[in-house]
Design a protein around this motif. Structure first.
Motif, PDB file in Angstrom:
ATOM      1  N   ARG A  30     -33.002   9.043 -17.112  1.00 50.21           N
ATOM      2  CA  ARG A  30     -33.325   7.637 -16.779  1.00 50.21           C
ATOM      3  C   ARG A  30     -32.475   6.684 -17.615  1.00 50.21           C
ATOM      4  N   LEU A  31     -32.324   6.960 -18.900  1.00 57.84           N
ATOM      5  CA  LEU A  31     -31.525   6.102 -19.776  1.00 57.84           C
ATOM      6  C   LEU A  31     -30.075   6.042 -19.287  1.00 57.84           C
ATOM      7  N   LEU A  32     -29.544   7.172 -18.885  1.00 55.80           N
ATOM      8  CA  LEU A  32     -28.148   7.218 -18.460  1.00 55.80           C
ATOM      9  C   LEU A  32     -27.923   6.597 -17.083  1.00 55.80           C
ATOM     10  N   ASP A  33     -28.901   6.704 -16.175  1.00 56.34           N
ATOM     11  CA  ASP A  33     -28.657   6.284 -14.790  1.00 56.34           C
ATOM     12  C   ASP A  33     -29.493   5.129 -14.263  1.00 56.34           C
ATOM     13  N   SER A  34     -30.650   4.859 -14.835  1.00 55.28           N
ATOM     14  CA  SER A  34     -31.504   3.860 -14.177  1.00 55.28           C
ATOM     15  C   SER A  34     -32.392   3.074 -15.131  1.00 55.28           C
ATOM     16  N   TYR A  68     -24.679  17.666 -21.495  1.00 54.31           N
ATOM     17  CA  TYR A  68     -25.819  18.070 -22.322  1.00 54.31           C
ATOM     18  C   TYR A  68     -27.019  18.399 -21.430  1.00 54.31           C
ATOM     19  N   LEU A  69     -27.261  17.564 -20.430  1.00 52.99           N
ATOM     20  CA  LEU A  69     -28.368  17.799 -19.511  1.00 52.99           C
ATOM     21  C   LEU A  69     -28.173  19.133 -18.784  1.00 52.99           C
ATOM     22  N   MET A  86     -24.838  21.116 -10.337  1.00 58.32           N
ATOM     23  CA  MET A  86     -24.962  20.039 -11.317  1.00 58.32           C
ATOM     24  C   MET A  86     -23.574  19.669 -11.858  1.00 58.32           C
ATOM     25  N   LEU A  87     -22.776  20.686 -12.165  1.00 55.35           N
ATOM     26  CA  LEU A  87     -21.420  20.430 -12.660  1.00 55.35           C
ATOM     27  C   LEU A  87     -20.559  19.733 -11.598  1.00 55.35           C
ATOM     28  N   ASN A 113     -26.820  11.983 -13.100  1.00 52.94           N
ATOM     29  CA  ASN A 113     -27.845  12.513 -14.006  1.00 52.94           C
ATOM     30  C   ASN A 113     -29.219  12.578 -13.332  1.00 52.94           C
ATOM     31  N   ASN A 114     -29.561  11.548 -12.577  1.00 47.97           N
ATOM     32  CA  ASN A 114     -30.822  11.580 -11.833  1.00 47.97           C
ATOM     33  C   ASN A 114     -30.801  12.696 -10.788  1.00 47.97           C
ATOM     34  N   ARG A 115     -29.652  12.871 -10.127  1.00 43.46           N
ATOM     35  CA  ARG A 115     -29.513  13.950  -9.146  1.00 43.46           C
ATOM     36  C   ARG A 115     -29.692  15.309  -9.840  1.00 43.46           C
ATOM     37  N   ASN A 116     -29.058  15.447 -11.001  1.00 43.45           N
ATOM     38  CA  ASN A 116     -29.132  16.718 -11.713  1.00 43.45           C
ATOM     39  C   ASN A 116     -30.545  16.985 -12.222  1.00 43.45           C
TER      40      ASN A 116
END
Length: 168
Positions: A30-34, A68-69, A86-87, A113-116
């Motif tokens: 969430r922090l990274l994408d939204s 990292y995720l 994911m990659l 990131n949210n997708r992953n």
């Protein structure tokens, strides 16, 4: 079906993994994408989009956070097909991110990131279904890449013939 449904406040994740670790990954995603909202709209963006504004280096740093995720997903038992998907999400995000302006807009829309995180949660809830879905998605991706590669080779050959014809 259970007589006692899981309360909405409880995480839908099942299995023997660490729920606190999954929640930390969810928060990072969430922090990274939204994490932020564009005022007056419903458009959300995160630190990934802001970091990506730094030409070249920003997309590399973003990819490291995203990696990292994926690493943690692998440690939680995600199969190769899910990790590969994911990659691929990160690779697409990073590759398009290198294009000035378009990459920044894409970053806000794609939200790798949210997708992953959704892929990881699906794996934790339904490992077989996630593996199957990821395999199909990877096969489709490879097929599309082969079509593009074939098109590029054909275009290269045609352009070479055209150039050689002009020289004679």
């Amino acid at each position: 079906m259970s007589k006692h449904p899981v309360p909405r406040t409880q995480s839908p994740i099942l299995g023997t993994h660490q729920p606190a670790q999954v929640e930390q990954l969810r928060a990072l995603s969430r922090l990274l994408d939204s994490a932020f909202v564009v005022p007056g709209t419903n458009y959300r963006f995160g630190l990934d989009a802001l970091i990506g504004l730094v030409p070249g280096l920003g997309d590399l740093v973003s990819a490291m956070f995203s990696g990292y995720l994926v690493l943690q997903a692998s440690r939680l038992g995600a199969p190769r097909s899910v990790v590969s998907r994911m990659l691929a999400n990160i690779a697409l995000d990073t590759a398009v991110g290198w294009v000035p302006l378009l990459g920044d807009i894409f970053d806000v829309a794609w939200k790798s990131n949210n997708r992953n995180m959704a892929l990881l949660e699906r794996h934790l809830q339904d490992p077989a279904g996630a593996r199957r879905g990821s395999r199909l998605a990877l096969i489709a991706l490879v097929a599309v890449l082969l079509v593009f590669l074939t098109g590029a080779v054909v275009l290269g050959v045609l352009l070479t013939k055209l150039i050689l014809a002009q020289l004679h």
